[in-house]
Design a protein around this motif. Structure first.
Motif, PDB file in Angstrom:
ATOM      1  N   GLY A  92       0.826  -1.211   0.000  1.00 26.64           N
ATOM      2  CA  GLY A  92       0.000   0.000   0.000  1.00 26.64           C
ATOM      3  C   GLY A  92       0.858   1.257   0.000  1.00 26.64           C
ATOM      4  N   PRO A  93       0.259   2.431   0.222  1.00 28.08           N
ATOM      5  CA  PRO A  93      -1.119   2.637   0.688  1.00 28.08           C
ATOM      6  C   PRO A  93      -2.162   2.804  -0.419  1.00 28.08           C
ATOM      7  N   LYS A  94      -1.731   2.740  -1.709  1.00 23.29           N
ATOM      8  CA  LYS A  94      -2.707   3.017  -2.766  1.00 23.29           C
ATOM      9  C   LYS A  94      -2.654   2.021  -3.920  1.00 23.29           C
ATOM     10  N   LYS A 111       5.056  14.169  -1.384  1.00 23.54           N
ATOM     11  CA  LYS A 111       4.190  14.854  -2.343  1.00 23.54           C
ATOM     12  C   LYS A 111       3.027  13.950  -2.747  1.00 23.54           C
ATOM     13  N   GLN A 112       1.861  14.546  -2.989  1.00 21.62           N
ATOM     14  CA  GLN A 112       0.661  13.793  -3.381  1.00 21.62           C
ATOM     15  C   GLN A 112       0.991  12.850  -4.538  1.00 21.62           C
ATOM     16  N   GLY A 113       0.699  11.575  -4.345  1.00 20.29           N
ATOM     17  CA  GLY A 113       0.993  10.588  -5.385  1.00 20.29           C
ATOM     18  C   GLY A 113       0.702   9.201  -4.860  1.00 20.29           C
ATOM     19  N   PHE A 114       1.245   8.147  -5.531  1.00 18.03           N
ATOM     20  CA  PHE A 114       0.949   6.774  -5.125  1.00 18.03           C
ATOM     21  C   PHE A 114       1.510   6.452  -3.752  1.00 18.03           C
ATOM     22  N   LYS A 115       2.600   7.152  -3.369  1.00 15.81           N
ATOM     23  CA  LYS A 115       3.193   6.938  -2.046  1.00 15.81           C
ATOM     24  C   LYS A 115       3.248   8.257  -1.283  1.00 15.81           C
ATOM     25  N   GLN A 144      -8.022  16.322  -6.878  1.00 16.11           N
ATOM     26  CA  GLN A 144      -8.859  15.127  -6.993  1.00 16.11           C
ATOM     27  C   GLN A 144     -10.329  15.527  -6.937  1.00 16.11           C
ATOM     28  N   ALA A 145     -11.078  15.166  -7.973  1.00 12.89           N
ATOM     29  CA  ALA A 145     -12.522  15.446  -8.000  1.00 12.89           C
ATOM     30  C   ALA A 145     -13.115  14.814  -9.249  1.00 12.89           C
ATOM     31  N   PRO A 146     -14.398  14.414  -9.198  1.00 13.72           N
ATOM     32  CA  PRO A 146     -15.044  13.830 -10.390  1.00 13.72           C
ATOM     33  C   PRO A 146     -15.580  14.924 -11.321  1.00 13.72           C
TER      34      PRO A 146
END
Length: 921
Positions: free
Chosen positions: A388-390, A412-416, A753-755
Motif C-alpha cells: 500500500g497505501p494506494k 508529495k501527493q501521489g501513489f506513495k 482530486q474530483a469527479p
C-alpha cells in the motif's frame, strides 16, 4: 473431428472404453512439444482439437509448436477455452447484452432463439452483498430528499449475516430475477445463487474440472472470466485469465480469442519459507518483483522443488494476484498436490490423472528433466509484508511499515504520498462512540476486514488468523469497537472448518463475525462507518487506514473516508485491528497492553506454521466440501422463491432502475459501416499515470451529489435505495452518469482530486457527465489524454462502455492494461499510444487543443494515421500493436508547431509520432 487434419492422433484413453477419446499430442512426434512450457501445451491442445481450417488453421498449430523460435516476433494465435465464468457485476451486463441481441436479431428478421452461449458459462452471484451490519450496536444515518433521519439497528452478533443477506435480496431482487430469467431463457448458462461464496473460490472448490469431458473427448479444462482475478484457478493447473465482458460475450458466442503468443517467464521456487511467512507475504513479494521486471502480456509459469511444498490454496493465492503484477496468467501445472486437492474436494477422477500423464501435462516439480524452456527465469527472497497505501504492487515489509507510512504522510501527493504539512502530522482528534472517549490520528485503523478471494480460499492463513485471535483473547486483548471489523469467507467450507476447529468463537469475540459470503469490502461494499468516526476524520482531514486481506487497494475503492489502504494476510489484518494503527513497529513496540498492564508483542500471539498445519490436517476434510457443494444450487430459499417468466425474449420494464435495454444495438444494419475520422475533438479529461478502471467506472457507493444520484432521485428513489454502481451495471443511464465519477480522480485541468472537469468552450467546472452531455449536444467528439497503465485494475467492461456513451472516440495514453485496451477496441473507442519516451508533457500538449484523427476507410493494425492538433497543424502518429505480424514502417517526421508558454508564442521543433491501437476483424 474427422475433418480435422489432426484426426490421426485421436485415440481411446482406455482400450476397454473406445468411446473415451483424446488427441494424443505426444503422437505428433515433434521434439518441440517436450520443450514447451506446460501453459503453452494447453494452448496447443486447444488449437489441435479445434482445427477446422476456418477459425483455427494448421499454421496456427505450427506457430504454437514453434513458440521457442518466435518469441522475439509477435505471433497471433486463436484460443478456444473450454468454458467462461462470470460474476454478477460483470454477468448482469453480459446477460443484458444477450437479451438486447435477441431483440436486435428479431428486428432484423432473424430467429432470436439462435442467440445463446455456445461455450458453457457459469455465473456466480457474489458481488452484491455489503457489510451493512457487523458487530455491536450499529448506527446508520439515512438521508432523504427533505429531512434527515437517523435509524438505530439493535441486533445480536449472530444476526449480522442474516440481516446483510436480507438487505442484499431487498436491494437486488430485480437483478436476481433478471439473472434467473437468463439462466432459464439461454442454453449453456448455469447460475450459482447468492450466499454460496466468492466466484473464484467456488470455481476452485467446485466448478473446475481440471480435465474436461464433452462429446466423448477428454481435454484440459481452461477458461476465461469477466473478473480479472479469474487467474486464481491457474493455481490448480487450469489455464484461465480475465477478459473484458465484451470479449467474454464473443467467446460465449463461439468465437476464439485472438491472442499474441506470449513469452513465458519461469519463476523458480526453492527452499522452505520461515515460520512467520504466509502465502500472502509470498504473493506480495512476487507481485512487486514481477511488476518491477515487467511481465505485462506474458505468462508466468512456476517451477522448482519449492512448488511442491505449496498447498493448492497457497498456489491459488499467488495466481489470484496475477493482474496486480500485470501478467496474463500465473500457471502452476498439475502435480500430485493438485490430485490430492481434487480428492479432498470430492472431484478426483483417476481417468483425469491418466489423461494428463498420457498427454504429457502431469508435472513432477522435483524432476529437473521435466523443466521446459522459458523466455527468462526469476526467483526472489520473501519476508513478512503488506502492500500500500494506494496500489497492490507497492510492497512494504512489516518491519518498515511505521516509517514507510510516516514518509508517505510527508511525501508529495501521489501513489506513495499524501502531502500532509509537518505541523499537522501528529494531530489527534477526540470523539465519543457509544458513550466512551476515543481519538483518531493519521494512520488510525478504521476498517480491518478479512475479505475477498485472495486469502479466504486459503485454510492456512484463515486458520492462522483464527489461532492468532485465540491467543489474543487468552492474553486479554481486544479490538476497539469503532473499528469496522468483518469476515466474509470465500465459501461455506471456510465457516465449516473455522467452526469445527474451535477458533470461530475467538474470531467473533474480536469482532470477526461472518457478515456474508462474497467480495464485500474489496469491491467497495464495505458499508458505512459510524458517524462519529466520519466526523472526526473530516474534522482533522485525517489519513486513516483500511487494512484488508483483499487484492485491490486503489484510491476511493475500499471506502471514501480511508485514504490509506493496505493489503495484508488475515493474521496481520487482526494484528493491525488490535493495534488500532498502522504507525507501529511490531518488532520493537507492543501490539497492546492488557488489563494487567502487561505488554503483549505480536510474536507472543503469532501461531507457528506447525500449529496451523496440525489444525488444517485435522479439520479441513473432504466431507465438508461434499456437504457444502451438494446443495449449493438449491439451498438458498430466497433465490428458490423468485418466480420468473419463461419467455425467450425479455420484457423490459420501463420503470426499472436496475435493468434497461442498452442503446448499443440501435441502428444496427446487416452491412458493416465504414469507420469515420474524428474531427475537431475536445479533450474531456487530462489524466496521469495508473488511472484504474475504478477511477473510470467506480463500483462502490453512489455519492449523493453525483449525476447518477440526481438521475435516481428524478426516478423517485431516496438515497437509501441508491445501492452501488456495481449493482446497477444493468442500467446504462446510471452507468454513463457514473463514468469518471470517482472522487479520487485526478484531472490535470483542475490540479486536484474530483469527479469534475472543465468544459473548455466556456471554462466552467462541471461534473464529467454534465460536461460530456454538453459536448454531445453541441456535436463535438471527445478524447481523453492519459499516462502509463491506463485502465489497470478490474476487467470492467463499463470502463469502455461508459466512455463510449459519453461520446469519447479515442484515448491517447503512454500504455494500457491489456483487458481494458481490448474492451475499448470492442466498443469502437480507439486506443492511441505514444511512442516510448514520449508523453503529453514532452510534446507540449496541454489538453486544451482540438484534435482531428484522420482514419482511412481501410484500417490495418500499426498503420500510420495523420492527427492534426489545434489550427490544422499536422502531427504524425504510429499505429500500435494489437496484431503485430503486419509489416509497417516507422514514420519519423519533424514538424514545426506552436505552443503557448504563458503569453509567449514559442516556435519549437518537435518529433511527433504515436502508436494507434486498432484491431478491426
Amino acid at each position: 473431428a474427422m475433418s480435422n487434419p489432426y484426426a490421426h492422433i485421436i485415440e481411446p484413453l482406455d482400450p476397454q472404453k473406445p468411446e473415451h477419446k483424446f488427441f494424443n499430442l505426444t503422437k505428433l512426434g515433434d521434439p518441440r512439444y517436450e520443450r514447451l512450457p506446460f501453459s503453452i501445451r494447453v494452448l496447443l491442445e486447444s488449437a489441435v482439437r479445434n482445427c477446422d481450417e476456418f477459425l483455427v488453421k494448421k499454421e496456427d498449430v505450427e506457430r504454437i509448436l514453434n513458440w521457442k523460435q518466435t518469441q522475439t516476433q509477435t505471433v497471433e494465435v486463436p484460443f478456444k477455452p473450454a468454458r467462461v465464468i462470470l460474476q454478477d457485476f460483470t454477468g448482469v451486463p453480459a446477460v443484458v447484452d444477450f437479451a438486447a441481441m435477441r431483440d436486435a436479431v428479431k428486428q432484423l428478421g432473424g430467429d432470436p432463439e439462435k442467440i445463446n452461449p455456445v461455450c458453457p458459462a457459469d455465473l456466480v452471484i457474489d458481488h452484491s452483498i455489503q457489510v451493512d451490519f457487523n458487530r455491536n450496536v450499529f448506527k446508520a444515518t439515512i438521508y432523504t430528499v427533505s429531512i434527515h433521519e437517523t435509524y438505530f439497528f439493535m441486533y445480536s452478533r449472530s444476526d449480522s449475516l442474516q440481516k446483510n443477506q436480507e438487505l442484499e435480496f431487498e436491494r437486488n431482487k430485480e437483478r436476481f430475477e433478471f439473472l434467473k430469467w437468463g439462466s432459464k431463457a439461454f442454453q449453456n448458462m448455469r447460475i450459482i445463487p447468492p450466499g454460496s461464496g466468492i466466484v473464484h473460490q467456488v470455481n476452485l472448490e467446485y466448478l473446475a474440472r481440471v480435465v474436461f469431458q464433452q462429446d466423448g473427448y477428454y481435454y484440459p479444462d481452461s477458461l476465461v472470466g469477466t473478473d480479472s482475478h479469474t487467474t486464481m484457478i491457474d493455481g490448480l493447473g487450469v489455464l484461465g485469465w480475465g477478459v473484458g465482458g465484451i470479449e467474454a460475450e464473443a467467446v460465449m458466442l463461439g468465437q476464439p480469442i485472438s491472442m499474441v503468443l506470449p513469452e513465458v517467464i519461469g519463476y523458480k521456487l526453492q527452499g522452505t519459507p520461515n515460520k512467520y511467512i504466509t502465502s500472502t507475504d509470498i504473493v506480495l513479494t512476487v507481485t512487486k518483483h514481477l511488476r518491477q521486471v515487467g511481465v505485462v502480456g506474458k505468462f508466468v509459469e512456476f517451477f522448482g522443488p519449492g512448488v511442491a511444498q505449496l498447498s493448492i490454496a497457497d498456489r491459488a493465492t499467488i495466481a489470484n494476484m496475477c493482474p496486480e503484477y500485470g501478467a496474463t496468467a500465473a500457471f502452476f501445472p498439475v502435480d500430485h498436490v493438485s490430485v490430492q486437492y481434487l480428492q479432498q474436494t470430492g472431484r478426483l477422477s483417476l481417468i483425469s490423472n491418466h489423461y494428463l500423464t498420457a498427454v504429457g501435462m502431469f508435472r513432477d516439480y522435483s524432476n529437473e528433466v521435466q523443466d521446459p524452456d522459458f523466455t527468462k527465469v526469476l526467483h526472489s527472497t520473501v519476508v513478512p509484508c503488506c502492500s500500500g497505501p494506494k496500489r497492490p504492487q507497492d510492497r512494504v515489509a512489516v518491519s518498515e511499515m511505521k516509517q514507510d507510512f510516516e514518509a508517505c504522510l510527508a511525501a508529495k501527493q501521489g501513489f506513495k504520498g499524501f502531502q500532509v504539512p509537518l505541523e499537522c502530522q501528529d494531530v489527534s482528534i477526540p470523539f465519543q462512540y457509544n458513550g466512551v472517549d476515543y481519538s483518531l490520528s493519521h494512520g488510525s485503523v478504521v476498517i480491518a476486514a478479512i475479505t475477498s478471494c485472495t486469502n479466504t480460499s486459503n485454510p492456512s492463513v484463515m486458520l492462522g488468523a483464527g489461532l492468532l485471535a485465540k491467543k489474543a483473547i487468552q492474553c486479554g486483548l481486544s479490538v476497539k469497537p469503532y473499528i469496522k471489523t468483518s469476515l466474509s469467507p470465500g465459501s461455506g467450507v471456510v465457516t465449516y472448518y473455522l467452526r469445527e476447529s474451535g477458533v470461530m468463537q475467538y474470531l467473533a469475540e474480536l469482532g470477526y463475525d461472518v457478515v456474508g459470503y462474497g467480495c464485500m469490502t474489496c469491491i467497495g461494499n464495505s458499508g458505512p462507518l459510524p458517524e462519529p468516526v466520519v466526523e472526526a476524520i473530516t474534522q482533522g482531514d485525517l489519513v486513516v487506514a483500511g487494512v484488508l486481506s483483499g487484492n485491490r487497494n486503489f484510491e476511493g475503492r475500499v471506502h471514501p473516508n480511508t485514504r490509506a489502504n493496505y493489503l495484508a494476510s488475515p493474521p496481520l489484518v487482526i494484528a493491525y485491528a488490535i493495534a488500532g494503527t498502522v504507525r507501529i513497529d511490531f518488532e520493537k513496540e507492543p501490539i497492546a497492553v492488557n488489563a494487567e498492564g502487561k505488554e503483549i508483542f505480536l510474536r507472543d500471539i503469532w501461531p507457528t506454521r506447525e500449529e496451523i498445519q496440525a489444525v488444517e490436517r485435522q479439520f479441513v476434510i473432504p466431507a465438508m466440501f461434499k456437504e457444502v457443494y451438494e446443495k449449493v444450487e438449491k439451498v438458498n430459499e430466497r433465490w428458490n422463491s423468485l418466480s420468473v417468466s419463461s419467455d425467450k425474449l425479455y420484457s423490459w420494464d420501463p420503470k426499472s432502475t436496475y435493468i434497461k435495454s442498452p442503446p448499443f444495438f440501435e441502428g444496427l444494419t446487416k452491412k458493416l459501416q465504414q469507420p469515420k475520422s474524428i474531427v475537431d475533438a475536445y479533450v474531456l479529461l487530462n489524466l496521469g499515470d495508473s488511472v484504474t478502471t475504478d477511477h473510470i467506472s467506480p463500483a462502490g457507493n453512489i455519492a449523493r451529489n453525483s449525476p447518477a444520484a440526481r438521475y435516481l432521485t428524478s426516478r423517485g428513489l431516496t438515497p437509501r435505495e441508491f445501492n452501488s454502481y456495481g449493482s446497477r451495471r444493468g442500467n446504462d443511464a446510471v452507468m454513463a452518469r457514473g463514468t469518471f465519477a470517482n472522487i479520487r480522480l485526478f484531472n490535470k485541468f483542475l490540479n486536484k482530486q474530483a469527479p469534475h472537469t472543465i468544459y473548455l468552450p466556456t471554462g466552467d467546472m462541471l461534473d464529467v457527465f454534465d460536461a460530456a452531455e454538453k459536448y454531445q449536444q453541441e456535436g463535438h467528439p471527445l478524447l481523453v489524454l492519459a499516462g502509463k497503465e491506463y485502465g489497470s485494475g478490474s476487467s470492467r467492461d463499463w470502463a469502455a462502455k461508459g466512455p463510449f456513451l459519453l461520446g469519447i472516440k479515442a484515448v491517447l495514453a503512454e500504455s494500457y492494461e491489456r483487458i481494458h485496451r481490448s474492451n475499448l477496441v470492442g466498443m469502437g473507442v480507439i486506443p492511441l499510444e505514444y511512442l516510448p519516451g514520449e508523453t503529453a508533457d514532452s510534446l507540449g500538449l496541454t489538453g486544451r487543443e482540438r484534435y482531428t484523427v484522420v482514419i482511412p476507410p481501410q484500417l490495418t493494425p500499426r498503420m500510420v494515421v495523420d492527427i492534426k492538433v489545434g489550427l490544422d497543424i499536422p502531427l504524425y502518429f504510429k499505429v500500435s500493436p494489437f496484431s503485430k505480424h503486419w509489416d509497417y514502417c516507422l514514420l519519423k517526421h519533424h514538424q514545426h508547431h506552436y505552443i503557448y508558454n504563458g503569453k509567449k508564442k514559442e516556435r519549437k521543433k518537435t518529433p511527433f509520432s504515436f502508436h494507434l491501437n486498432v484491431w478491426f476483424q
